[in-house]
Write a protein that holds these residues in place. Structure first.
Motif, PDB file in Angstrom:
ATOM      1  N   SER A 162       0.833  -1.212   0.000  1.00  0.00           N
ATOM      2  CA  SER A 162       0.000   0.000   0.000  1.00  0.00           C
ATOM      3  C   SER A 162       0.857   1.247   0.000  1.00  0.00           C
ATOM      4  N   ARG A 163       2.009   1.217   0.690  1.00  0.00           N
ATOM      5  CA  ARG A 163       2.914   2.360   0.691  1.00  0.00           C
ATOM      6  C   ARG A 163       3.604   2.483  -0.669  1.00  0.00           C
ATOM      7  N   LEU A 164       4.020   1.362  -1.230  1.00  0.00           N
ATOM      8  CA  LEU A 164       4.750   1.401  -2.493  1.00  0.00           C
ATOM      9  C   LEU A 164       3.837   1.692  -3.685  1.00  0.00           C
ATOM     10  N   ASN A 165       2.546   1.730  -3.426  1.00  0.00           N
ATOM     11  CA  ASN A 165       1.612   2.109  -4.473  1.00  0.00           C
ATOM     12  C   ASN A 165       1.680   3.611  -4.753  1.00  0.00           C
ATOM     13  N   PHE A 166       2.506   4.315  -3.971  1.00  0.00           N
ATOM     14  CA  PHE A 166       2.606   5.768  -4.112  1.00  0.00           C
ATOM     15  C   PHE A 166       4.060   6.170  -4.342  1.00  0.00           C
ATOM     16  N   ASP A 167       4.766   5.401  -5.175  1.00  0.00           N
ATOM     17  CA  ASP A 167       6.178   5.679  -5.400  1.00  0.00           C
ATOM     18  C   ASP A 167       6.425   6.548  -6.629  1.00  0.00           C
ATOM     19  N   ALA A 168       5.374   6.959  -7.324  1.00  0.00           N
ATOM     20  CA  ALA A 168       5.542   7.836  -8.491  1.00  0.00           C
ATOM     21  C   ALA A 168       4.518   8.979  -8.425  1.00  0.00           C
ATOM     22  N   ASN A 169       4.389   9.562  -7.242  1.00  0.00           N
ATOM     23  CA  ASN A 169       3.431  10.654  -7.066  1.00  0.00           C
ATOM     24  C   ASN A 169       3.812  11.859  -7.919  1.00  0.00           C
ATOM     25  N   MET A 170       2.811  12.715  -8.177  1.00  0.00           N
ATOM     26  CA  MET A 170       3.003  13.789  -9.147  1.00  0.00           C
ATOM     27  C   MET A 170       2.559  15.149  -8.615  1.00  0.00           C
ATOM     28  N   LEU A 171       3.144  16.189  -9.183  1.00  0.00           N
ATOM     29  CA  LEU A 171       2.632  17.548  -9.041  1.00  0.00           C
ATOM     30  C   LEU A 171       1.626  17.765 -10.164  1.00  0.00           C
ATOM     31  N   SER A 172       0.446  18.248  -9.828  1.00  0.00           N
ATOM     32  CA  SER A 172      -0.584  18.471 -10.840  1.00  0.00           C
ATOM     33  C   SER A 172      -0.588  19.951 -11.212  1.00  0.00           C
ATOM     34  N   LEU A 173      -0.020  20.261 -12.369  1.00  0.00           N
ATOM     35  CA  LEU A 173       0.218  21.655 -12.751  1.00  0.00           C
ATOM     36  C   LEU A 173      -0.850  22.178 -13.707  1.00  0.00           C
ATOM     37  N   TRP A 174      -0.737  23.441 -14.043  1.00  0.00           N
ATOM     38  CA  TRP A 174      -1.723  24.141 -14.861  1.00  0.00           C
ATOM     39  C   TRP A 174      -1.947  23.431 -16.194  1.00  0.00           C
ATOM     40  N   GLU A 175      -3.201  23.312 -16.554  1.00  0.00           N
ATOM     41  CA  GLU A 175      -3.620  22.677 -17.805  1.00  0.00           C
ATOM     42  C   GLU A 175      -3.186  21.211 -17.888  1.00  0.00           C
ATOM     43  N   GLY A 176      -3.095  20.557 -16.719  1.00  0.00           N
ATOM     44  CA  GLY A 176      -2.862  19.118 -16.694  1.00  0.00           C
ATOM     45  C   GLY A 176      -1.448  18.673 -16.977  1.00  0.00           C
ATOM     46  N   ALA A 177      -0.484  19.559 -16.798  1.00  0.00           N
ATOM     47  CA  ALA A 177       0.912  19.187 -17.053  1.00  0.00           C
ATOM     48  C   ALA A 177       1.522  18.594 -15.792  1.00  0.00           C
ATOM     49  N   ASP A 178       1.308  17.298 -15.568  1.00  0.00           N
ATOM     50  CA  ASP A 178       1.796  16.645 -14.354  1.00  0.00           C
ATOM     51  C   ASP A 178       3.293  16.360 -14.438  1.00  0.00           C
ATOM     52  N   ILE A 179       3.950  16.397 -13.267  1.00  0.00           N
ATOM     53  CA  ILE A 179       5.366  16.052 -13.163  1.00  0.00           C
ATOM     54  C   ILE A 179       5.501  14.981 -12.091  1.00  0.00           C
ATOM     55  N   SER A 210       9.711  12.938  -0.972  1.00  0.00           N
ATOM     56  CA  SER A 210      10.886  12.651  -0.143  1.00  0.00           C
ATOM     57  C   SER A 210      11.841  11.730  -0.890  1.00  0.00           C
ATOM     58  N   GLN A 211      11.407  11.193  -2.013  1.00  0.00           N
ATOM     59  CA  GLN A 211      12.272  10.332  -2.824  1.00  0.00           C
ATOM     60  C   GLN A 211      13.381  11.108  -3.525  1.00  0.00           C
ATOM     61  N   ILE A 212      13.447  12.417  -3.310  1.00  0.00           N
ATOM     62  CA  ILE A 212      14.637  13.153  -3.736  1.00  0.00           C
ATOM     63  C   ILE A 212      15.860  12.633  -2.978  1.00  0.00           C
ATOM     64  N   ASN A 213      15.633  11.806  -1.953  1.00  0.00           N
ATOM     65  CA  ASN A 213      16.740  11.156  -1.241  1.00  0.00           C
ATOM     66  C   ASN A 213      17.506  10.187  -2.134  1.00  0.00           C
ATOM     67  N   TYR A 214      16.891   9.782  -3.244  1.00  0.00           N
ATOM     68  CA  TYR A 214      17.474   8.740  -4.091  1.00  0.00           C
ATOM     69  C   TYR A 214      17.815   9.269  -5.482  1.00  0.00           C
ATOM     70  N   VAL A 215      18.802   8.668  -6.089  1.00  0.00           N
ATOM     71  CA  VAL A 215      19.191   9.026  -7.450  1.00  0.00           C
ATOM     72  C   VAL A 215      17.990   8.813  -8.376  1.00  0.00           C
ATOM     73  N   LYS A 216      17.673   9.807  -9.163  1.00  0.00           N
ATOM     74  CA  LYS A 216      16.548   9.792 -10.099  1.00  0.00           C
ATOM     75  C   LYS A 216      15.193   9.609  -9.406  1.00  0.00           C
ATOM     76  N   GLY A 217      15.167   9.787  -8.090  1.00  0.00           N
ATOM     77  CA  GLY A 217      13.909   9.629  -7.368  1.00  0.00           C
ATOM     78  C   GLY A 217      13.397   8.212  -7.385  1.00  0.00           C
ATOM     79  N   ASP A 218      14.284   7.250  -7.544  1.00  0.00           N
ATOM     80  CA  ASP A 218      13.893   5.851  -7.702  1.00  0.00           C
ATOM     81  C   ASP A 218      14.152   5.093  -6.408  1.00  0.00           C
ATOM     82  N   ILE A 219      13.127   4.921  -5.603  1.00  0.00           N
ATOM     83  CA  ILE A 219      13.256   4.240  -4.321  1.00  0.00           C
ATOM     84  C   ILE A 219      13.553   2.759  -4.501  1.00  0.00           C
ATOM     85  N   TRP A 220      13.209   2.212  -5.665  1.00  0.00           N
ATOM     86  CA  TRP A 220      13.406   0.781  -5.896  1.00  0.00           C
ATOM     87  C   TRP A 220      14.888   0.430  -5.993  1.00  0.00           C
TER      88      TRP A 220
END
Length: 506
Positions: A162-179, A210-220
């Motif tokens: 359930s925690r790892l189901n949120f390992d690619a969360n996004m910023l929801s930006l203007w006009e749907g440009a998610d990051i 918080s995955q900025i702790n890892y290279v490329k944000g890849d917790i895996w």
């Protein structure tokens, strides 16, 4: 002597210049559409811009400085509860009825809040010669996301999944440009390793960053980043956050308490005349009336270790650690947070003295059981209310079929459509309010349902405060008992603490 005076004056000017421009900021906020760009977000961004003052900053919000485009929804009238049920078949229709859409009032806004302009700004800062510490504030919407394959998780428990189901969360930006957090982190990876970057993010699922702790944000891959970056987040990676509302009287978001910490000075726990960022974060954790469990990069690093390491478990022996020993292992800020939460929950010292973790864990389980009982009672009330709503909507549809039109107005049409829609809804609302026979059944069922919902919401907020305390103690236990003192992980943890102690606003 005159030359000496000029020299001193020049040094003073240079000193003041360096203070004012010791760091620079990116401030970003707003929703992905004017109907979902609540005024509370705008207010938080305005407060942050004011708090930063004259320091170098780039401000992104909604549609930017194009005043012809609406990018804020602001409540300007109340919607009768009964009417909200009858008209509430589409979320945006209630928003249109209650709110006005307008352009943002943020001073000095530079660009639209899109990935294109954010990346351009990051590249400009990265290539500049100043190398000032960078502070990034994001107040907007977040989206949950995952990159894992179910087959990759066969060795993990349901809780871990359930925690790892949120390992690619996004910023929801203007006009749907998610990051995604991975895209964002790869952009930060382009900076020099010693270039300090500090995040303050208050969106739903913000803790995923918080995955900025890892290279490329890849917790895996679990490869710890050597970059000097850290962050404060309003919520766990797996939960929605408070703070997005078109009604400012209902704003309980992280930013409200963060700014309050600096203004009131109540967060100056060490009495040195200044409020540090960790002190402000602790103040939010203690005082927030929301559903949030605020976290940091350092605290989440410990929880990531417990999650991903097959051998790292908090044993029964560790859970039996006494309060006295736990307090000895806590940092100053952790102690202040602990004492503040204990006082807020009216916990007596005798209840915590022997095994505080077990007492808190049992308290959470008891409250969750009470919460479940309330939810069980809610279901038949919800069914009754739903029947009343369906009956009411059937009558409305027969007499006013146009109110069931399904549209989501775009930026060019929103003002004209909203005015027409509001006029039609006002006439319908008046008709409904004056029909007592029509309202009798739905009034009775809605009163019972809403009383039950209020109890559930109160219980949820109570549980969250206990969970904040539980998260804190688990952080201490993982760090002190599960992580090796000479491990690479602990070295990273200490570097994160140094970065987090860097002032965000002072």
């Amino acid at each position: 002597m005159r030359h000496m005076g000029v020299k001193v004056l020049c040094c003073l000017v240079l000193f003041l210049f360096n203070i004012n421009y010791a760091q620079e900021y990116i401030v970003m906020g707003g929703g992905y559409h004017p109907l979902h760009s609540e005024v509370s977000i705008e207010k938080d961004v305005i407060k942050m811009v004011a708090a930063i003052g004259a320091k170098p900053k780039t401000v992104f919000y909604g549609s930017g400085n194009n005043t012809n485009i609406c990018d804020v929804s602001e409540k300007y009238r109340d919607l009768d509860l009964i009417l909200s049920y009858v008209l509430g078949f589409e979320e945006h229709q209630i928003t249109l009825y209650e709110c006005k859409m307008r352009h943002n009032k943020i001073p000095s806004v530079n660009y639209p809040a899109t990935s294109e302009f954010l990346y351009q700004s990051l590249d400009n800062i990265r290539l500049s010669e100043t190398k000032r510490p960078l502070k990034i504030y994001y107040a907007g919407h977040g989206v949950e996301g995952s990159i894992y394959d179910e087959e990759d998780l066969t060795e993990f428990s349901d809780d871990q999944k359930s925690r790892l189901n949120f390992d690619a969360n996004m910023l929801s930006l203007w006009e749907g440009a998610d990051i995604t957090v991975q895209e964002f982190t790869e952009k930060l990876d382009g900076f020099e390793k010693n270039h300090q970057i500090q995040l303050l993010m208050v969106q739903c699922y913000s803790g995923g960053f918080s995955q900025i702790n890892y290279v490329k944000g890849d917790i895996w891959e679990y490869e710890l980043s050597e970059h000097n970056r850290c962050g404060f987040f309003s919520q766990l990676p797996s939960r929605v956050a408070a703070g997005c509302t078109s009604d400012l009287t209902q704003n309980r978001g992280y930013s409200r308490y963060f700014h309050e910490a600096f203004i009131s000075k109540k967060a100056d726990f060490d009495s040195n005349g200044m409020v540090s960022t960790p002190e402000a974060h602790a103040y939010v954790t203690i005082n927030s009336q929301s559903i949030d469990i605020p976290i940091t990069t350092s605290s989440q690093l410990m929880h990531d270790y417990k999650l991903l390491s097959k051998k790292a478990t908090i044993s029964p022996e560790i859970k039996n650690t006494s309060l006295e020993i736990l307090l000895e292992k806590m940092s100053f800020i952790e102690k202040q947070t602990f004492y503040g939460l204990v006082e807020r929950l009216n916990i007596e010292n005798r209840q915590l003295r022997n095994t505080p973790y077990l007492f808190i864990d049992q308290s959470v389980k008891t409250l969750e059981a009470e919460y479940q009982q309330l939810e069980d009672k809610l279901q038949p009330l919800a069914d009754n209310l739903n029947t009343s709503i369906v009956n009411a909507q059937r009558v409305v549809f027969e007499q006013y079929p146009y109110v069931f039109m399904r549209f989501l107005p775009n930026n060019d049409q929103v003002r004209e459509q909203q005015n027409q829609y509001n006029n039609d809804m006002e006439a319908l609302a008046e008709r409904i309010r004056n029909d007592e026979e029509f309202l009798e059944d739905i009034k009775t069922s809605s009163l019972a349902y809403n009383n039950a919902m209020n109890l559930i919401e109160q219980k949820e907020r109570e549980i969250v405060v206990w969970e904040r305390l539980q998260y804190l103690i688990e952080t201490v236990m993982i760090r002190e008992y599960l992580v090796s003192t000479d491990s690479e992980l602990l070295v990273k943890y200490k570097k994160l603490l140094e970065c987090e102690n860097s002032p965000f606003l002072n």
